[in-house]
Design a protein around this motif. Structure first.
Motif, PDB file in Angstrom:
ATOM      1  N   UNK A  31       0.822  -1.213   0.000  1.00 37.67           N
ATOM      2  CA  UNK A  31       0.000   0.000   0.000  1.00 37.67           C
ATOM      3  C   UNK A  31       0.858   1.265   0.000  1.00 37.67           C
ATOM      4  N   UNK A  32       2.049   1.165   0.582  1.00 41.28           N
ATOM      5  CA  UNK A  32       2.962   2.322   0.544  1.00 41.28           C
ATOM      6  C   UNK A  32       3.417   2.566  -0.893  1.00 41.28           C
ATOM      7  N   UNK A  33       3.326   1.554  -1.727  1.00 44.14           N
ATOM      8  CA  UNK A  33       3.669   1.746  -3.134  1.00 44.14           C
ATOM      9  C   UNK A  33       4.863   0.945  -3.617  1.00 44.14           C
ATOM     10  N   UNK A  34       5.306  -0.044  -2.841  1.00 45.66           N
ATOM     11  CA  UNK A  34       6.440  -0.852  -3.292  1.00 45.66           C
ATOM     12  C   UNK A  34       5.971  -2.052  -4.121  1.00 45.66           C
ATOM     13  N   UNK A  35       6.797  -2.437  -5.097  1.00 44.25           N
ATOM     14  CA  UNK A  35       6.641  -3.753  -5.712  1.00 44.25           C
ATOM     15  C   UNK A  35       7.343  -4.738  -4.796  1.00 44.25           C
ATOM     16  N   UNK A  36       6.776  -5.923  -4.664  1.00 40.25           N
ATOM     17  CA  UNK A  36       7.330  -6.823  -3.661  1.00 40.25           C
ATOM     18  C   UNK A  36       7.509  -8.246  -4.173  1.00 40.25           C
ATOM     19  N   UNK A  37       8.699  -8.783  -3.928  1.00 42.18           N
ATOM     20  CA  UNK A  37       8.937 -10.210  -4.146  1.00 42.18           C
ATOM     21  C   UNK A  37       9.269 -10.798  -2.780  1.00 42.18           C
ATOM     22  N   UNK A  38       8.580 -11.883  -2.442  1.00 45.00           N
ATOM     23  CA  UNK A  38       8.782 -12.512  -1.140  1.00 45.00           C
ATOM     24  C   UNK A  38       9.549 -13.825  -1.339  1.00 45.00           C
ATOM     25  N   UNK A  39      10.474 -14.074  -0.440  1.00 42.87           N
ATOM     26  CA  UNK A  39      11.143 -15.390  -0.426  1.00 42.87           C
ATOM     27  C   UNK A  39      10.832 -16.009   0.926  1.00 42.87           C
ATOM     28  N   UNK A  40      10.437 -17.262   0.940  1.00 43.46           N
ATOM     29  CA  UNK A  40      10.146 -17.892   2.235  1.00 43.46           C
ATOM     30  C   UNK A  40      10.917 -19.195   2.413  1.00 43.46           C
ATOM     31  N   UNK A  41      11.103 -19.520   3.701  1.00 48.30           N
ATOM     32  CA  UNK A  41      11.688 -20.807   4.092  1.00 48.30           C
ATOM     33  C   UNK A  41      10.561 -21.780   4.376  1.00 48.30           C
ATOM     34  N   UNK A 136      15.909 -21.468  -0.938  1.00 45.52           N
ATOM     35  CA  UNK A 136      16.727 -22.667  -0.663  1.00 45.52           C
ATOM     36  C   UNK A 136      16.797 -23.635  -1.840  1.00 45.52           C
ATOM     37  N   UNK A 137      16.128 -23.312  -2.962  1.00 44.51           N
ATOM     38  CA  UNK A 137      16.108 -24.285  -4.059  1.00 44.51           C
ATOM     39  C   UNK A 137      16.329 -23.635  -5.409  1.00 44.51           C
ATOM     40  N   UNK A 138      16.801 -24.453  -6.323  1.00 44.00           N
ATOM     41  CA  UNK A 138      16.958 -24.037  -7.701  1.00 44.00           C
ATOM     42  C   UNK A 138      16.838 -25.275  -8.567  1.00 44.00           C
ATOM     43  N   UNK A 139      17.369 -25.188  -9.778  1.00 40.99           N
ATOM     44  CA  UNK A 139      17.282 -26.341 -10.671  1.00 40.99           C
ATOM     45  C   UNK A 139      18.384 -26.241 -11.712  1.00 40.99           C
ATOM     46  N   UNK A 140      18.728 -27.365 -12.289  1.00 43.64           N
ATOM     47  CA  UNK A 140      19.639 -27.327 -13.443  1.00 43.64           C
ATOM     48  C   UNK A 140      19.078 -28.227 -14.533  1.00 43.64           C
ATOM     49  N   UNK A 141      19.534 -27.972 -15.735  1.00 46.48           N
ATOM     50  CA  UNK A 141      19.102 -28.757 -16.872  1.00 46.48           C
ATOM     51  C   UNK A 141      20.080 -29.909 -17.028  1.00 46.48           C
ATOM     52  N   UNK A 142      19.594 -31.143 -16.894  1.00 50.85           N
ATOM     53  CA  UNK A 142      20.516 -32.278 -16.971  1.00 50.85           C
ATOM     54  C   UNK A 142      20.883 -32.539 -18.433  1.00 50.85           C
ATOM     55  N   UNK A 154      21.876 -25.861   3.863  1.00 56.84           N
ATOM     56  CA  UNK A 154      21.016 -25.430   4.968  1.00 56.84           C
ATOM     57  C   UNK A 154      21.179 -23.932   5.237  1.00 56.84           C
ATOM     58  N   UNK A 155      20.045 -23.295   5.475  1.00 59.40           N
ATOM     59  CA  UNK A 155      20.075 -21.843   5.691  1.00 59.40           C
ATOM     60  C   UNK A 155      20.082 -21.052   4.398  1.00 59.40           C
ATOM     61  N   UNK A 156      19.948 -21.756   3.255  1.00 55.16           N
ATOM     62  CA  UNK A 156      20.192 -21.144   1.950  1.00 55.16           C
ATOM     63  C   UNK A 156      19.099 -20.219   1.437  1.00 55.16           C
ATOM     64  N   UNK A 157      17.962 -20.109   2.146  1.00 51.52           N
ATOM     65  CA  UNK A 157      16.924 -19.180   1.669  1.00 51.52           C
ATOM     66  C   UNK A 157      17.427 -17.732   1.676  1.00 51.52           C
ATOM     67  N   UNK A 158      18.317 -17.418   2.609  1.00 48.92           N
ATOM     68  CA  UNK A 158      18.901 -16.062   2.627  1.00 48.92           C
ATOM     69  C   UNK A 158      19.613 -15.806   1.296  1.00 48.92           C
ATOM     70  N   UNK A 159      20.322 -16.822   0.845  1.00 52.56           N
ATOM     71  CA  UNK A 159      21.073 -16.699  -0.406  1.00 52.56           C
ATOM     72  C   UNK A 159      20.122 -16.537  -1.596  1.00 52.56           C
ATOM     73  N   UNK A 160      19.012 -17.289  -1.588  1.00 52.72           N
ATOM     74  CA  UNK A 160      18.017 -17.121  -2.659  1.00 52.72           C
ATOM     75  C   UNK A 160      17.558 -15.665  -2.704  1.00 52.72           C
TER      76      UNK A 160
END
Ligand code: ADP
Ligand code: ASP
Ligand code: MG
Length: 587
Positions: A31-41, A136-142, A154-160
């Motif tokens: 509502x303040x006017x920000x665009x927002x992307x959320x990352x969750x664990x 905490x997750x990603x993917x690669x093309x095999x 572990x703890x990798x959501x911060x990195x995401x």
């Protein structure tokens, strides 16, 4: 409109009420006017629970299956949060790592992020959605073209979250957690730990890599490298929290290698060093304190300090001082030996060579490459000190030109990145101890009876690095009792130790006569502060704090802005409190 990335950790999304509360918070920011992307664990302890489920079936589940399992935790949270926001009338869309296009290396368990395809996410943002991404997750093309799910460690959501903020050029990344920011130490151990309004990325990297779980070290590394604005804040109360500060010129986004930026940024040489080895000291509380207080009272600036593990009840402590301090140091050593027994020896004409950067220990191949390069140049390494931002080796002064040539070649450093005897600019405002971290999840492993010749440390570290096993606090000592033999001790996480048997066997096979010794249950207590590099006597104070509590130090390893002591697990909480009190960090 400015784009904010907000990450909510496990405890902050631990139940449905908390998820609804966060949804409200997101609506307010919007509502303040920000665009927002959320990352969750994943919710609460669910990652631990999933891991236990797997371990109840197999001790050694395939890494692919394990990633498949653990990544489901975050998928639950993104769906629930999206349901909550939509229920409150706000358009939201949940996305897994692979749906977002978080492309990682093709390894399971600790994959690094290579790229984030931002088209799809930007599209949703432009349509007014709140995008909710599984951390905490990603993917690669095999190689056969299928998408494989990976996790970041572990703890990798911060990195995401920080990686997304970087790839989307967001205004800032806010990590919301169950404490009010980065504190002087873990408030679960020290109740009056104090909020740090600011901390340098270097200090945070050191703290995070030795147990300050409030931030994943790789998240700090990305923020440091790309200048991404990073805050840690409370998910409970609206407060400014902690701002991370990067001191380097930001890099251009490395598409295709987001987390593969150059690790080593500079090479530093200190000439005219003397290695002083005190041997056969009593192994009891207070010895290190006694020694380094004496040296500090004599105004001797001690650089590296290394206390290796010991087989008997006596102990060896090795340290380096500048040549100009040698006479005074000898005087003090005579006094120490008179008082405590033991012997000492010193070796002149030594130099310290250090590589500096970020994420060095998080990439075990870097220190392995340094040791291998020196060994290829036929240079013997006398002492080793490692940390997240610096690895140092003490070598003979006569090898220095050759070492500079080989090492700068290896790490592609130009002459502007090589510093000979840099003078230390005193920055008075920097505290000698900013924070203290505790890592209980460590074991100590010693390689005993190794041949004392070039290449041994390299060979051990390379084998560990090839198996993606992360080690720290490598301490190498030349044993006074055994000619031409040395021991190398290191610490590693319990998890990595459990996966290391095969690697260890292959190492021993190459080094006949050597053996592995698993140490007792230990914990690593580390004090970190940028001012430590400029002050005389910080280490002595840390050892005194422990001695006052009658805590024996099993191993010591120092680096420029970090002093780590390995203590028995039973002593660790008291050790953290003692150092916190000694430096009055609550004030
Ligand atoms: P999240 O689930 O939000 O990712 P973590 O449990 O990973 O949360 O990290 C937050 C926890 O980190 C805190 O509850 C605190 O106990 C611990 N912690 C360790 N060291 C520190 C520190 N220096 N400052 C703040 N918290 C710390
Ligand atoms: N859920 C994962 C973990 O517990 C990742 C994270 O929380 O950052 O390690
Ligand atoms: Mg966390």
């Amino acid at each position: 409109m400015s784009l904010l990335i907000k990450k909510f950790g496990g405890t902050s999304v631990g139940d449905i009420n908390k998820i609804k509360k966060i949804a409200q918070q997101i609506i307010e920011s919007r509502e303040i006017g920000h665009d927002i992307v959320i990352v969750v664990s994943a919710m609460g302890d669910s990652t631990d629970n999933l891991s236990e489920l797997a371990k109840s079936i197999s001790k050694n589940p395939s890494k692919r299956d394990f990633d498949m399992l653990l990544s489901t935790g975050e998928q639950v949270t993104i769906a629930l949060l999206s349901i909550a926001l939509n229920e409150f009338g706000v358009p939201a869309i949940s996305m897994t790592g692979s749906q977002v296009g978080i492309i990682t290396e093709s390894v399971h368990g600790k994959a690094r992020i290579l790229d984030i395809k931002t088209e799809r996410i930007k599209d949703y943002i432009n349509q007014g959605f709140v995008v909710i991404v599984a951390g905490f997750q990603g993917a690669y093309l095999s190689h056969n073209g299928s998408m494989e799910i990976t996790t970041l460690g572990r703890g990798g959501s911060d990195t995401s979250a920080v990686a997304l903020a970087t790839a989307l050029y967001a205004e800032s990344c806010e990590i919301y957690t169950d404490v009010c920011g980065v504190l002087t130490t873990d408030p679960r151990i020290v109740k009056n730990a104090k909020l740090l309004e600011r901390i340098s990325c270097e200090e945070m990297l050191e703290l995070a890599s030795v147990g300050a779980s409030v931030l994943h070290p790789r998240a700090v590394e990305i923020a440091r490298n790309y200048g991404t604005k990073l805050y840690v804040k409370s998910s409970e109360k609206e407060q400014p929290g902690t701002l991370l500060e990067s001191e380097i010129e930001p890099l251009k986004l490395n598409r295709g290698g987001l987390e593969l930026t150059k690790t080593v940024n500079s090479l530093e040489i200190l000439q005219n060093q003397v290695v002083i080895a005190l041997s056969n000291l009593p192994d009891q509380p207070g010895i290190a304190a006694e020694i380094f207080e004496k040296l500090s009272q004599a105004k001797i600036n001690v650089d590296l300090i290394i206390q290796a593990t010991h087989e008997e009840t006596r102990n060896d402590i090795t340290f380096t001082v500048a040549e100009e301090n040698l006479q005074e140091a000898i005087k003090q050593c005579d006094l120490i030996i008179d008082e405590l027994g033991g012997t000492y020896s010193f070796t002149q004409n030594m130099s310290k060579l250090s590589i500096q950067g970020a994420g060095i220990m998080g990439r075990p191949s870097v220190s392995a490459e340094l040791f291998e390069t020196l060994s290829q140049a036929n240079i013997n390494v006398h002492l080793i000190a490692t940390s997240e931002i610096k690895v140092s080796c003490v070598i003979d002064i006569r090898d220095i030109n050759k070492a500079i040539r080989f090492v700068s070649d290896k790490f592609k450093l130009n002459s502007n990145q090589i510093y000979m005897n840099p003078s230390k600019k005193i920055r008075k405002e920097e505290p000698e101890v900013r924070g203290i971290a505790l890592d209980k999840n460590q074991v100590q492993v010693s390689f005993r009876n190794l041949p004392d010749k070039p290449g041994v440390a390299a060979s051990i570290c390379l084998s560990l690095a090839e198996s993606n096993l992360i080690f720290d606090t490598i301490v190498q000592s030349e044993r006074s009792s055994k000619v031409n033999k040395k021991d190398i001790s290191l610490t590693m996480s319990k998890e990595d130790r459990n996966n290391a048997d095969e690697t260890f066997a292959s190492i021993l096979k190459k080094l006949p006569g050597s053996r592995i010794e698993d140490g007792p249950s230990i914990a690593k207590v580390s004090a970190v502060g940028s001012g430590m590099a400029f002050k005389v006597g910080t280490a002595g104070k840390i050892f005194r704090a422990l001695a006052n509590q009658k805590i024996n130090i099993e191993m010591i390893a120092t680096s420029e802005i970090r002093t780590s002591c390995i203590v028995l697990e039973k002593d660790c909480d008291i050790a953290v409190k003692a150092i916190h009190d000694f430096f009055e960090l609550d004030k």
